[in-house]
Motif scaffolding. Structure first.
Motif, PDB file in Angstrom:
ATOM      1  N   UNK A  97      34.467   1.217  47.828  1.00 21.41           N
ATOM      2  CA  UNK A  97      33.589   1.392  46.732  1.00 21.41           C
ATOM      3  C   UNK A  97      33.042   2.762  46.510  1.00 21.41           C
ATOM      4  N   UNK A  98      33.534   3.748  47.091  1.00 15.73           N
ATOM      5  CA  UNK A  98      33.054   5.134  46.807  1.00 15.73           C
ATOM      6  C   UNK A  98      33.362   5.589  45.339  1.00 15.73           C
ATOM      7  N   UNK A  99      34.358   5.284  44.806  1.00 13.86           N
ATOM      8  CA  UNK A  99      34.711   5.551  43.581  1.00 13.86           C
ATOM      9  C   UNK A  99      33.759   4.789  42.415  1.00 13.86           C
ATOM     10  N   UNK A 100      33.773   3.449  42.874  1.00  8.44           N
ATOM     11  CA  UNK A 100      32.852   2.537  41.873  1.00  8.44           C
ATOM     12  C   UNK A 100      31.559   3.119  41.698  1.00  8.44           C
ATOM     13  N   UNK A 101      30.957   3.575  42.953  1.00 15.28           N
ATOM     14  CA  UNK A 101      29.646   4.081  42.626  1.00 15.28           C
ATOM     15  C   UNK A 101      29.754   5.627  42.016  1.00 15.28           C
ATOM     16  N   UNK A 102      30.535   6.413  42.373  1.00 16.04           N
ATOM     17  CA  UNK A 102      30.717   7.844  41.863  1.00 16.04           C
ATOM     18  C   UNK A 102      30.779   7.818  40.418  1.00 16.04           C
ATOM     19  N   UNK A 103      31.807   6.722  39.961  1.00 16.99           N
ATOM     20  CA  UNK A 103      32.185   6.740  38.611  1.00 16.99           C
ATOM     21  C   UNK A 103      30.846   6.158  37.853  1.00 16.99           C
ATOM     22  N   UNK A 104      29.969   5.431  38.699  1.00 10.93           N
ATOM     23  CA  UNK A 104      28.916   4.816  38.048  1.00 10.93           C
ATOM     24  C   UNK A 104      27.745   5.908  37.622  1.00 10.93           C
ATOM     25  N   UNK A 105      28.079   6.924  38.451  1.00  9.89           N
ATOM     26  CA  UNK A 105      27.087   8.047  38.425  1.00  9.89           C
ATOM     27  C   UNK A 105      27.296   9.006  36.954  1.00  9.89           C
ATOM     28  N   UNK A 106      28.771   9.240  36.820  1.00  8.09           N
ATOM     29  CA  UNK A 106      29.176   9.735  35.921  1.00  8.09           C
ATOM     30  C   UNK A 106      29.141   8.871  34.300  1.00  8.09           C
ATOM     31  N   UNK A 107      29.282   7.752  34.718  1.00  8.09           N
ATOM     32  CA  UNK A 107      29.372   6.836  33.514  1.00  8.09           C
ATOM     33  C   UNK A 107      27.860   6.753  32.753  1.00  8.09           C
ATOM     34  N   UNK A 108      26.887   6.666  33.796  1.00  8.98           N
ATOM     35  CA  UNK A 108      25.556   6.500  33.025  1.00  8.98           C
ATOM     36  C   UNK A 108      25.183   7.760  32.233  1.00  8.98           C
ATOM     37  N   UNK A 109      25.611   8.804  32.852  1.00  5.90           N
ATOM     38  CA  UNK A 109      25.334  10.188  32.103  1.00  5.90           C
ATOM     39  C   UNK A 109      25.974  10.203  30.749  1.00  5.90           C
ATOM     40  N   UNK A 110      27.382  10.001  30.674  1.00  8.03           N
ATOM     41  CA  UNK A 110      28.202  10.222  29.707  1.00  8.03           C
ATOM     42  C   UNK A 110      28.004   8.949  28.688  1.00  8.03           C
TER      43      UNK A 110
ATOM     44  N   UNK B  20      36.854  -3.968  32.851  1.00  9.79           N
ATOM     45  CA  UNK B  20      36.622  -4.972  34.070  1.00  9.79           C
ATOM     46  C   UNK B  20      37.979  -5.679  33.892  1.00  9.79           C
ATOM     47  N   UNK B  21      38.481  -5.912  32.864  1.00 10.47           N
ATOM     48  CA  UNK B  21      39.668  -6.998  32.783  1.00 10.47           C
ATOM     49  C   UNK B  21      40.780  -6.217  33.275  1.00 10.47           C
ATOM     50  N   UNK B  22      40.925  -4.933  33.083  1.00 19.24           N
ATOM     51  CA  UNK B  22      41.978  -4.099  33.711  1.00 19.24           C
ATOM     52  C   UNK B  22      41.932  -3.964  35.013  1.00 19.24           C
ATOM     53  N   UNK B  23      40.458  -3.645  35.553  1.00 20.60           N
ATOM     54  CA  UNK B  23      40.408  -3.340  36.916  1.00 20.60           C
ATOM     55  C   UNK B  23      40.953  -4.817  37.924  1.00 20.60           C
ATOM     56  N   UNK B  24      40.383  -5.976  37.176  1.00 20.92           N
ATOM     57  CA  UNK B  24      40.655  -7.395  38.125  1.00 20.92           C
ATOM     58  C   UNK B  24      42.186  -7.502  37.888  1.00 20.92           C
ATOM     59  N   UNK B  25      43.014  -7.234  36.909  1.00 18.10           N
ATOM     60  CA  UNK B  25      44.536  -7.494  36.768  1.00 18.10           C
ATOM     61  C   UNK B  25      45.066  -6.513  37.935  1.00 18.10           C
TER      62      UNK B  25
ATOM     63  N   UNK C 248      36.229  -0.321  37.540  1.00 19.07           N
ATOM     64  CA  UNK C 248      35.237  -1.560  37.401  1.00 19.07           C
ATOM     65  C   UNK C 248      33.870  -0.811  37.492  1.00 19.07           C
ATOM     66  N   UNK C 249      33.643   0.115  38.456  1.00 22.74           N
ATOM     67  CA  UNK C 249      32.303   0.707  38.548  1.00 22.74           C
ATOM     68  C   UNK C 249      32.091   1.486  37.002  1.00 22.74           C
ATOM     69  N   UNK C 250      32.904   2.163  36.126  1.00 24.99           N
ATOM     70  CA  UNK C 250      32.670   2.764  34.953  1.00 24.99           C
ATOM     71  C   UNK C 250      32.293   1.350  33.784  1.00 24.99           C
ATOM     72  N   UNK C 251      33.027   0.254  34.248  1.00 24.79           N
ATOM     73  CA  UNK C 251      32.832  -0.897  33.258  1.00 24.79           C
ATOM     74  C   UNK C 251      31.372  -1.529  33.702  1.00 24.79           C
ATOM     75  N   UNK C 252      30.995  -1.461  34.812  1.00 23.02           N
ATOM     76  CA  UNK C 252      29.815  -2.290  35.169  1.00 23.02           C
ATOM     77  C   UNK C 252      28.730  -1.380  34.489  1.00 23.02           C
ATOM     78  N   UNK C 253      28.853  -0.126  34.728  1.00 24.71           N
ATOM     79  CA  UNK C 253      27.572   0.671  34.121  1.00 24.71           C
ATOM     80  C   UNK C 253      27.548   0.824  32.851  1.00 24.71           C
ATOM     81  N   UNK C 254      28.856   0.825  31.898  1.00 29.63           N
ATOM     82  CA  UNK C 254      28.647   0.814  30.373  1.00 29.63           C
ATOM     83  C   UNK C 254      27.936  -0.342  30.191  1.00 29.63           C
TER      84      UNK C 254
END
Length: 410
Positions: A51-64, A85-90, A111-117
């Motif tokens: 989950x490290x990248x899930x949360x890390x990219x959540x930080x970046x995604x919310x900012x950008x 999210x569709x791509x992540x699930x596939x 998925x982390x980027x998708x969730x926070x967008x």
């Protein structure tokens, strides 16, 4: 019938529907990954690393993402989130031999980027649909959106445990991806194209908030969510299975119940905090509720440490924690949207949820590491320490006293 509804109500319903469906898959995915990879023999620290990248990219995604939402419109950022999210699930639907740690981390990053967008778009959209002079209405609708989202995330946890037992890991991913494809098609057709787009194109350098109130609230939010995830993300589900011997379906059901109850309380937070009497939350209210949450956490941590009726303390104590955490979270969610500027609201909301994601990142890493080194009680003591810091930061939030609002609705 849908076509005859007020435009703002239609858009609110569409945003909420998108958010609900995304949240179901997000909750189910988290539970599927934790339980499936624990069954494969991964350590708690290794699971936390997934989950490290899930949360890390959540930080970046919310900012950008806040900047992108202001420039492109919230409909585009929401739809991009659904696509990712569709791509992540596939990616996770591939055979076991493909599911190496780097591959799963990459899928979780998407998925982390998708969730926070998706979340940033939904929360920001409410600000554009509620007039500035109706703060009571804003508090109500933010609470409804946030509460329903978390209740459905709880259903997602249950769904994840159930899907793993019934369909297996890969078929669960395919089923969830198919549902999101249908949601995306509806969103592309009906969601308005100019929602949340700033009148002037904000510069990239304007991503960081210049508001003192938002900066203080963001810092408090970071420690608040770190306090939750340090025991919730990895430590608790593994503890319930390995120490208490619970089956997957029971672990998923308990965490689902926790998050559903948490979401229900969030939805009622305006009533519980006095909105019916004309009270709108301020910094003083945030400090009081954070202090109560810290006290509860300390009592639960002590009960687990001395091993006094551990199942009772964990089950009942953490349900009480969830109720008080829900009120804190709902109050913060209202305050950020209230503090945010009307034009380009997603930039302020995005900055705030960047801090939220940073708290989740810190909590997730500590959840695996502290549990592996010292057990669940230590995770709860770290949670208590984070909440004490939240209280200290909250002292500096703006205090407006009692605000009576005749335009409050809902």
């Amino acid at each position: 019938m849908f076509a005859h509804l007020d435009r703002q109500i239609r858009q609110y319903m569409l945003v909420t529907f998108n958010y609900w469906n995304f949240t179901l898959t997000d909750g189910a995915l988290r539970m599927l990954v934790v339980l499936y990879f624990y069954d494969l023999g991964y350590s708690t620290l290794a699971i936390a690393s997934l989950f490290l990248f899930y949360e890390f990219f959540g930080v970046v995604t919310n900012l950008v993402g806040g900047w992108l939402g202001a420039r492109l419109g919230l409909n585009k950022t929401m739809n991009i989130g659904l696509m990712m999210q569709i791509v992540a699930l596939l990616m996770l639907a591939l055979p076991n031999s493909w599911l190496t740690i780097p591959w799963v981390m990459a899928a979780q990053a998407l998925s982390g980027i998708a969730k926070d967008l998706n979340k940033m778009s939904a929360k920001s959209a409410i600000k554009t649909l509620v007039p500035n002079d109706q703060q009571g209405a804003l508090y109500h609708w933010i609470a409804v959106l946030t509460g329903s989202k978390n209740a459905l995330k709880g259903v997602g946890f249950f769904l994840g445990g159930l899907l793993l037992s019934v369909l297996g890991f890969q078929y669960s991913m395919l089923a969830m991806a198919a549902v999101l494809v249908l949601v995306l098609l509806g969103s592309l057709v009906w969601l308005e194209s100019d929602m949340g787009k700033a009148k002037s194109k904000p510069k990239f350098s304007q991503m960081f908030s210049k508001s003192r109130s938002i900066n203080i609230l963001s810092a408090a939010r970071m420690f608040l969510f770190g306090a939750r995830d340090v025991w919730f993300v990895v430590a608790l589900p593994i503890y319930l299975g390995s120490v208490f011997g619970w089956e997957h379906i029971w672990v998923g059901s308990f965490l689902a119940l926790w998050v559903i109850a948490y979401g229900v309380v969030q939805g009622f937070a305006p009533r519980l905090t006095g909105k019916a009497k004309g009270k709108i939350p301020d910094g003083r209210a945030a400090l009081i509720w954070a202090s109560l949450l810290a006290l509860i956490t300390g009592l639960v941590a002590y009960g687990v440490q001395i091993q006094w009726q551990p199942q009772l303390v964990i089950v009942v104590g953490l349900l009480i924690f969830g109720a008080f955490f829900a009120i804190n979270s709902s109050m913060h969610s209202y305050l950020i949207v209230s503090y945010a500027k009307g034009d380009g609201v997603s930039m302020d909301v995005g900055f705030y949820y960047m801090a939220n994601a940073m708290g989740r990142l810190i909590g997730t890493v500590l959840s695996g590491w502290v549990f592996q080194m010292a057990g669940l009680a230590a995770c709860l003591w770290v949670s208590f320490a984070f909440l004490v810091v939240t209280c200290v930061i909250s002292i500096w939030l703006p205090k407006k006293g009692l605000i009576t609002e005749t335009s409050a609705v809902g």
